[in-house]
Motif scaffolding. Structure first.
Motif, PDB file in Angstrom:
ATOM      1  N   VAL A  27      -4.397  -7.026  -2.126  1.00 48.82           N
ATOM      2  CA  VAL A  27      -4.931  -6.169  -0.952  1.00 48.82           C
ATOM      3  C   VAL A  27      -6.347  -5.649  -1.638  1.00 48.82           C
ATOM      4  N   VAL A  28      -6.556  -5.514  -3.102  1.00 51.43           N
ATOM      5  CA  VAL A  28      -7.772  -5.252  -3.442  1.00 51.43           C
ATOM      6  C   VAL A  28      -8.794  -6.350  -3.349  1.00 51.43           C
ATOM      7  N   ILE A  68       0.830  -1.177  -0.007  1.00 48.45           N
ATOM      8  CA  ILE A  68      -0.019  -0.029   0.062  1.00 48.45           C
ATOM      9  C   ILE A  68       0.730   1.399  -0.123  1.00 48.45           C
ATOM     10  N   ALA A  69       0.562   2.219  -0.919  1.00 50.04           N
ATOM     11  CA  ALA A  69       1.316   3.475  -0.804  1.00 50.04           C
ATOM     12  C   ALA A  69       0.091   4.367  -0.729  1.00 50.04           C
ATOM     13  N   TRP A 102      -7.282  -1.163   8.627  1.00 53.47           N
ATOM     14  CA  TRP A 102      -8.013  -2.068   9.347  1.00 53.47           C
ATOM     15  C   TRP A 102      -7.100  -3.415   8.872  1.00 53.47           C
ATOM     16  N   LEU A 103      -7.020  -3.683   7.472  1.00 51.71           N
ATOM     17  CA  LEU A 103      -6.269  -4.505   7.004  1.00 51.71           C
ATOM     18  C   LEU A 103      -4.984  -4.941   7.680  1.00 51.71           C
ATOM     19  N   GLY A 104      -4.266  -3.679   7.983  1.00 48.41           N
ATOM     20  CA  GLY A 104      -2.857  -3.737   8.657  1.00 48.41           C
ATOM     21  C   GLY A 104      -1.554  -3.856   8.015  1.00 48.41           C
ATOM     22  N   HIS A 105      -1.721  -3.825   6.584  1.00 44.01           N
ATOM     23  CA  HIS A 105      -0.211  -3.950   5.538  1.00 44.01           C
ATOM     24  C   HIS A 105       0.464  -2.841   6.075  1.00 44.01           C
ATOM     25  N   ALA A 106       1.976  -3.216   5.867  1.00 50.50           N
ATOM     26  CA  ALA A 106       2.738  -2.014   5.864  1.00 50.50           C
ATOM     27  C   ALA A 106       2.373  -0.936   4.674  1.00 50.50           C
TER      28      ALA A 106
END
Ligand code: UDP
Ligand code: MG
Length: 325
Positions: free
Chosen positions: A175-176, A128-129, A195-199
């Motif tokens: 992620v999508v 994610i950015a 909420w997903l919590g990815h870096a």
């Protein structure tokens, strides 16, 4: 075997943006194309017309007829930005070769040049950015006053830090998949991603003013949106009601003991006014508590009905025939 280039898919929610679309879409596409091409990626865009009542629908169709990379989804009515984002993400999953999706506003308040550092972060392995506001753009007084306490409360209630976050994000396609897999109706895109919590990588930016058109958020709409997001991400208001009840009981018990003491020590209670006041106070508190429970109940009802998040216009003629035709 030929390698297929990964595809970057832009998702652009559009609602009554006729004034800006002829300028904004080509500019966004041009920037995104440079960013994608520099990495050997291809580019597609899904433009979601969220039931616009101005000329946006025709303009979007025109743009798509001139550029094969554009796909337009027309909602039957205005379902809101959250639904538009969800529709875009859902349709992006159906495109073969999709490697990442970027959600970006169609009004040029999300500078498309940031797609380049976003893709660079993706290449480094970040899922994610996200573009994060350094300075909020020029916005209404209500919004300015509401945003800070809302984010503060939201962070306290949900434990998810969202300060400065926007809907301008680049997400890896996995992620999508995860986001679209969350089927809840009460959606808050920023909250769900957190909420997903990815870096994730944060890319700071200053929100530029709208170069045309106007924001579609009404004051009441904003308050409703903020309150709804709080309720969907936390049950703290319900717990607050319980604590209010405990507090009420403690105050009531103390008052009761004092009345008994007065009674047995021979002092007549002159409490008629007090009784009325207490009845009003507790009646009000009970109604607020019931209302709050009702709001959660309403949300459960919405979820249980499990209606689709949006409805697409059938690709019929732009004007429906009337009985006189
Ligand atoms: N938008 C939408 N549906 C709505 C309201 C807005 O798709 O009901 C789109 C709008 O066209 C724009 C983006 O969401 O591309 C952000 O909207 P806006 O500029 O009104 O919000 P703000 O920038 O003030 O948060
Ligand atoms: Mg805007």
């Amino acid at each position: 075997m030929t390698d297929i280039a990964p595809i970057l898919i832009l998702v652009l929610p559009c609602y009554n943006e006729a004034e800006l679309l002829p300028r904004s879409i080509p500019r966004i596409m041009q920037s995104a194309h440079s960013a994608a091409a520099a990495r050997g990626w291809q580019l597609r865009a899904i433009l979601v017309n969220d039931g616009s009542s101005d000329a946006s629908a025709t303009l979007l169709d025109q743009l798509a007829s001139q550029d094969a990379r554009l796909q337009v989804l027309h909602f039957t009515r205005n379902f809101g930005k959250e639904a538009a984002l969800f529709a875009g993400l859902e349709h992006a999953l159906a495109l073969p070769g999709a490697a990442a999706v970027a959600t970006i506003d169609a009004d040029l308040q999300h500078p498309p040049e940031l797609l380049q550092p976003m893709l660079a972060a993706h290449a480094q392995g970040y899922q994610i950015a996200e573009a994060v506001k350094q300075q909020r753009g020029p916005e209404s007084l209500t919004r300015r006053c509401l945003a800070k306490p809302f984010y503060h409360l939201f962070e306290r209630a949900s434990g998810l830090p969202l300060g400065g976050h926007t809907d301008y994000k680049l997400l890896d396609i996995r992620v999508v998949h995860q986001l679209v897999g969350m089927r809840e109706r009460g959606r808050f895109y920023r909250g769900l991603v957190a909420w997903l919590g990815h870096a994730s990588v944060h890319i700071p930016f200053d929100v530029p003013p709208r170069p045309g058109g106007r924001s579609q958020w009404s004051r009441l709409g904003l308050v409703r949106y903020a309150w709804g997001n709080l309720l969907t991400f936390s049950t703290i208001p319900l717990r607050a009601v319980t604590w209010l009840g405990v507090l009420g009981l403690a105050v009531g018990a103390a008052g009761g003991l004092k009345s008994l003491w007065d009674y047995f020590s021979g002092r007549a209670s002159t409490g008629f006014t007090t009784v009325i006041l207490l009845q009003i106070l507790f009646g009000g508190l009970i109604l607020i508590a019931l209302g709050l429970i009702g709001q959660y109940l309403g949300r459960i009802y919405e979820e249980i009905k499990a209606r689709p998040h949006y409805a697409l216009r059938a690709s019929a003629p732009s004007r429906l025939p009337t009985p006189h035709d």
